[in-house]
Design a protein around this motif. Sequence first.
Motif, PDB file in Angstrom:
ATOM      1  N   GLY A 212      74.428  51.545  41.100  1.00  0.00           N
ATOM      2  CA  GLY A 212      75.369  50.442  40.958  1.00  0.00           C
ATOM      3  C   GLY A 212      76.715  50.882  40.422  1.00  0.00           C
ATOM      4  O   GLY A 212      77.603  50.059  40.200  1.00  0.00           O
ATOM      5  N   HIS A 213      76.895  52.178  40.178  1.00  0.00           N
ATOM      6  CA  HIS A 213      78.155  52.744  39.696  1.00  0.00           C
ATOM      7  C   HIS A 213      78.705  53.695  40.750  1.00  0.00           C
ATOM      8  O   HIS A 213      78.044  54.002  41.744  1.00  0.00           O
ATOM      9  CB  HIS A 213      77.956  53.491  38.372  1.00  0.00           C
ATOM     10  CG  HIS A 213      77.342  52.658  37.298  1.00  0.00           C
ATOM     11  ND1 HIS A 213      78.030  51.675  36.614  1.00  0.00           N
ATOM     12  CD2 HIS A 213      76.090  52.660  36.770  1.00  0.00           C
ATOM     13  CE1 HIS A 213      77.243  51.100  35.720  1.00  0.00           C
ATOM     14  NE2 HIS A 213      76.052  51.683  35.797  1.00  0.00           N
ATOM     15  N   GLY A 214      79.908  54.197  40.521  1.00  0.00           N
ATOM     16  CA  GLY A 214      80.466  55.204  41.398  1.00  0.00           C
ATOM     17  C   GLY A 214      79.710  56.512  41.273  1.00  0.00           C
ATOM     18  O   GLY A 214      78.860  56.684  40.393  1.00  0.00           O
ATOM     19  N   ALA A 215      80.034  57.466  42.160  1.00  0.00           N
ATOM     20  CA  ALA A 215      79.307  58.733  42.181  1.00  0.00           C
ATOM     21  C   ALA A 215      79.429  59.472  40.850  1.00  0.00           C
ATOM     22  O   ALA A 215      78.436  59.985  40.319  1.00  0.00           O
ATOM     23  CB  ALA A 215      79.814  59.606  43.322  1.00  0.00           C
ATOM     24  N   VAL A 216      80.652  59.506  40.295  1.00  0.00           N
ATOM     25  CA  VAL A 216      80.853  60.205  39.021  1.00  0.00           C
ATOM     26  C   VAL A 216      80.079  59.512  37.902  1.00  0.00           C
ATOM     27  O   VAL A 216      79.429  60.166  37.075  1.00  0.00           O
ATOM     28  CB  VAL A 216      82.356  60.261  38.668  1.00  0.00           C
ATOM     29  CG1 VAL A 216      82.553  60.876  37.288  1.00  0.00           C
ATOM     30  CG2 VAL A 216      83.124  61.055  39.714  1.00  0.00           C
ATOM     31  N   GLY A 217      80.112  58.181  37.877  1.00  0.00           N
ATOM     32  CA  GLY A 217      79.367  57.439  36.855  1.00  0.00           C
ATOM     33  C   GLY A 217      77.873  57.642  36.981  1.00  0.00           C
ATOM     34  O   GLY A 217      77.162  57.766  35.977  1.00  0.00           O
ATOM     35  N   ALA A 218      77.386  57.706  38.242  1.00  0.00           N
ATOM     36  CA  ALA A 218      75.950  57.917  38.458  1.00  0.00           C
ATOM     37  C   ALA A 218      75.524  59.306  38.011  1.00  0.00           C
ATOM     38  O   ALA A 218      74.447  59.484  37.412  1.00  0.00           O
ATOM     39  CB  ALA A 218      75.609  57.713  39.935  1.00  0.00           C
ATOM     40  N   VAL A 219      76.363  60.316  38.286  1.00  0.00           N
ATOM     41  CA  VAL A 219      76.057  61.683  37.850  1.00  0.00           C
ATOM     42  C   VAL A 219      76.009  61.745  36.325  1.00  0.00           C
ATOM     43  O   VAL A 219      75.091  62.331  35.735  1.00  0.00           O
ATOM     44  CB  VAL A 219      77.099  62.681  38.403  1.00  0.00           C
ATOM     45  CG1 VAL A 219      76.949  64.046  37.720  1.00  0.00           C
ATOM     46  CG2 VAL A 219      76.952  62.835  39.902  1.00  0.00           C
ATOM     47  N   SER A 220      76.990  61.119  35.671  1.00  0.00           N
ATOM     48  CA  SER A 220      77.029  61.136  34.206  1.00  0.00           C
ATOM     49  C   SER A 220      75.826  60.402  33.610  1.00  0.00           C
ATOM     50  O   SER A 220      75.227  60.857  32.628  1.00  0.00           O
ATOM     51  CB  SER A 220      78.331  60.498  33.706  1.00  0.00           C
ATOM     52  OG  SER A 220      79.449  61.228  34.142  1.00  0.00           O
ATOM     53  N   ALA A 221      75.463  59.254  34.201  1.00  0.00           N
ATOM     54  CA  ALA A 221      74.346  58.463  33.676  1.00  0.00           C
ATOM     55  C   ALA A 221      73.022  59.210  33.828  1.00  0.00           C
ATOM     56  O   ALA A 221      72.202  59.240  32.901  1.00  0.00           O
ATOM     57  CB  ALA A 221      74.285  57.115  34.382  1.00  0.00           C
ATOM     58  N   SER A 222      72.797  59.803  34.993  1.00  0.00           N
ATOM     59  CA  SER A 222      71.548  60.546  35.188  1.00  0.00           C
ATOM     60  C   SER A 222      71.543  61.823  34.364  1.00  0.00           C
ATOM     61  O   SER A 222      70.500  62.259  33.873  1.00  0.00           O
ATOM     62  CB  SER A 222      71.338  60.872  36.672  1.00  0.00           C
ATOM     63  OG  SER A 222      72.446  61.564  37.205  1.00  0.00           O
ATOM     64  N   ALA A 223      72.726  62.417  34.171  1.00  0.00           N
ATOM     65  CA  ALA A 223      72.807  63.630  33.356  1.00  0.00           C
ATOM     66  C   ALA A 223      72.406  63.358  31.915  1.00  0.00           C
ATOM     67  O   ALA A 223      71.841  64.230  31.242  1.00  0.00           O
ATOM     68  CB  ALA A 223      74.223  64.199  33.397  1.00  0.00           C
ATOM     69  N   ALA A 224      72.684  62.138  31.434  1.00  0.00           N
ATOM     70  CA  ALA A 224      72.304  61.796  30.066  1.00  0.00           C
ATOM     71  C   ALA A 224      70.795  61.906  29.864  1.00  0.00           C
ATOM     72  O   ALA A 224      70.326  62.248  28.778  1.00  0.00           O
ATOM     73  CB  ALA A 224      72.780  60.382  29.729  1.00  0.00           C
ATOM     74  N   LEU A 225      70.020  61.625  30.921  1.00  0.00           N
ATOM     75  CA  LEU A 225      68.567  61.761  30.835  1.00  0.00           C
ATOM     76  C   LEU A 225      68.123  63.206  30.993  1.00  0.00           C
ATOM     77  O   LEU A 225      67.061  63.601  30.500  1.00  0.00           O
ATOM     78  CB  LEU A 225      67.899  60.911  31.928  1.00  0.00           C
ATOM     79  CG  LEU A 225      68.041  59.392  31.809  1.00  0.00           C
ATOM     80  CD1 LEU A 225      67.453  58.719  33.042  1.00  0.00           C
ATOM     81  CD2 LEU A 225      67.362  58.883  30.555  1.00  0.00           C
ATOM     82  N   LEU A 226      68.932  63.997  31.686  1.00  0.00           N
ATOM     83  CA  LEU A 226      68.538  65.366  32.016  1.00  0.00           C
ATOM     84  C   LEU A 226      69.056  66.406  31.026  1.00  0.00           C
ATOM     85  O   LEU A 226      68.579  67.532  31.011  1.00  0.00           O
ATOM     86  CB  LEU A 226      69.071  65.734  33.413  1.00  0.00           C
ATOM     87  CG  LEU A 226      68.546  64.903  34.583  1.00  0.00           C
ATOM     88  CD1 LEU A 226      69.345  65.214  35.843  1.00  0.00           C
ATOM     89  CD2 LEU A 226      67.078  65.180  34.815  1.00  0.00           C
ATOM     90  N   LEU A 227      70.036  66.009  30.205  1.00  0.00           N
ATOM     91  CA  LEU A 227      70.727  66.965  29.348  1.00  0.00           C
ATOM     92  C   LEU A 227      69.779  67.825  28.517  1.00  0.00           C
ATOM     93  O   LEU A 227      69.990  69.017  28.341  1.00  0.00           O
ATOM     94  CB  LEU A 227      71.694  66.222  28.421  1.00  0.00           C
ATOM     95  CG  LEU A 227      73.054  65.854  29.021  1.00  0.00           C
ATOM     96  CD1 LEU A 227      73.810  64.925  28.089  1.00  0.00           C
ATOM     97  CD2 LEU A 227      73.881  67.102  29.277  1.00  0.00           C
ATOM     98  N   PHE A 228      68.739  67.207  27.996  1.00  0.00           N
ATOM     99  CA  PHE A 228      67.880  67.909  27.043  1.00  0.00           C
ATOM    100  C   PHE A 228      66.716  68.640  27.708  1.00  0.00           C
ATOM    101  O   PHE A 228      65.841  69.160  27.038  1.00  0.00           O
ATOM    102  CB  PHE A 228      67.394  66.910  25.990  1.00  0.00           C
ATOM    103  CG  PHE A 228      68.532  66.154  25.395  1.00  0.00           C
ATOM    104  CD1 PHE A 228      69.405  66.771  24.527  1.00  0.00           C
ATOM    105  CD2 PHE A 228      68.784  64.837  25.749  1.00  0.00           C
ATOM    106  CE1 PHE A 228      70.499  66.103  24.007  1.00  0.00           C
ATOM    107  CE2 PHE A 228      69.865  64.156  25.231  1.00  0.00           C
ATOM    108  CZ  PHE A 228      70.730  64.794  24.360  1.00  0.00           C
ATOM    109  N   SER A 229      66.756  68.671  29.055  1.00  0.00           N
ATOM    110  CA  SER A 229      65.716  69.397  29.783  1.00  0.00           C
ATOM    111  C   SER A 229      65.815  70.897  29.560  1.00  0.00           C
ATOM    112  O   SER A 229      64.852  71.624  29.804  1.00  0.00           O
ATOM    113  CB  SER A 229      65.822  69.106  31.284  1.00  0.00           C
ATOM    114  OG  SER A 229      65.686  67.736  31.547  1.00  0.00           O
TER     115      SER A 229
END
Length: 473
Positions: A212-229
């Motif tokens: 529901g966000h732009g491509a950059v916003g979607a990358v940032s939002a999903s990255a927040a879940l992946l950062l600590f991987s």
Amino acid sequence: MHVTGTAPPPAPAPSESLAAPAGDPQDPSGSRHARRFGLPVATALVMGNIIGGGIFLLPASIAPYGTVSLVAFGVLTVGAIALALTFGKLAARDPRTGGPYVYARGAFGDFAGFLAAWSYWITTWVSNAALAVAAVGYLDVLIPVSGHRWTACLAALAIQWLPALANFAGTRYVGAVQLVSTVLKFVPLLLVAVGGLFFFDPSRLGPFNSSGHGAVGAVSASAALLLFSYLGVESAAVSAGEVRNARRNVGRATVIGTAGAALVYLLGTLSVFGTVDHQRLVHSTAPFSDAVNAMFGGSWGGWAVALAALVSMVGCLNGWTLLSAQTPYAAARDGLFPAAFTRRRRGVPTVGVGVTVVLASLLTAYNYLSGSGKVFEVLVLVTTFTATVPYLLATAAQLFHLVSGRADQVDRGRLVRDAVVTSVAAAFSLWLMAGAGYAAVYQGALFLFAGVLVYAVMTARRARTARAGQHTA
């Protein structure tokens, strides 16, 4: 804190390894059970600590964002590799046990080193408690234990103490457990990661961006879940004193282990995306089980994945238990932690292991017996901040060496390349810290600066001892 105006105190010579050699009086029984790690075990330590149990839920966690989350994975992998390369450079310069603590203290002095050690230690024992509690959820699939609070609590404590006992047995057994558990957990992961490509159906991928966000916003939002991987990339550097030919092997193990973990992450997630229907994946509680069932039919995937996840978490606890003792050991040798943390047996800082597992056990018991996981969840969230403080201090130390212009510390021929890699690693560390969220940063800062009081006491004791020594002389 020696950042500007004065030179930092000279770090001990790199040859002064903090690892107790065979026959060291601190480690009288270490010759047979203490063994330095080679490249395979050091690499397994990195991969095993990066890949815990979270990977088994990861595809479902990022599925709501669509396949754009794979782009976020790629961006984060670049940052993680840059951090791994930076640790390799730092370890080649100073291959002693302690990792970020050693690098921060060597560049900026005692206070920065203490903050690195303190924050890393908090991260390890709170994370160990979290891993044990999460492992009980997977154990419940195989043996019902969650129905009774005491049973679940005892199971979580057992999961913590078994790796601790392996550590007490010596580095020889720690390495063996780490290597075996890493191999065992990668069998089912690679089965899905590689085998899933043969069952890959592009129609199951779903939309590229469903956030529901732009491509950059979607990358940032999903990255927040992946950062600590990728937390755990520092594993070989922290245990450098136990690695053979550490100047060379720590860097190699860090880069190979991080790249291997990234490959498993990316291929595994892509395969699950391509074998499980998108709508089902969004609501899945066991995405790897669903992928195995979709590939081969039947319902045995849940058992297989639960067993693999349990092995993964026990192996992860084995490695993190060792790391939890190494940094306090290095700091204690320099008088920044209580002297008891310097006690070693069979190559392992036993007091550090014991204190850490006791603190983690108390936190685990509180989680089950209090009837509310709220405080526990807050503490776990705090570790997402405290884990990144040593990363940022380590990358800052590398920048310090690059900018200071000291010919004996910097390879002039690779200055530009190293500066770019270190800058990417520093940006990645800041991104990790920002991804923890405002609440975690706020509360993590309180934990971090509570350590200032400990530092004040330890510094005062050192000063008093020094004065007493001068009077005696």
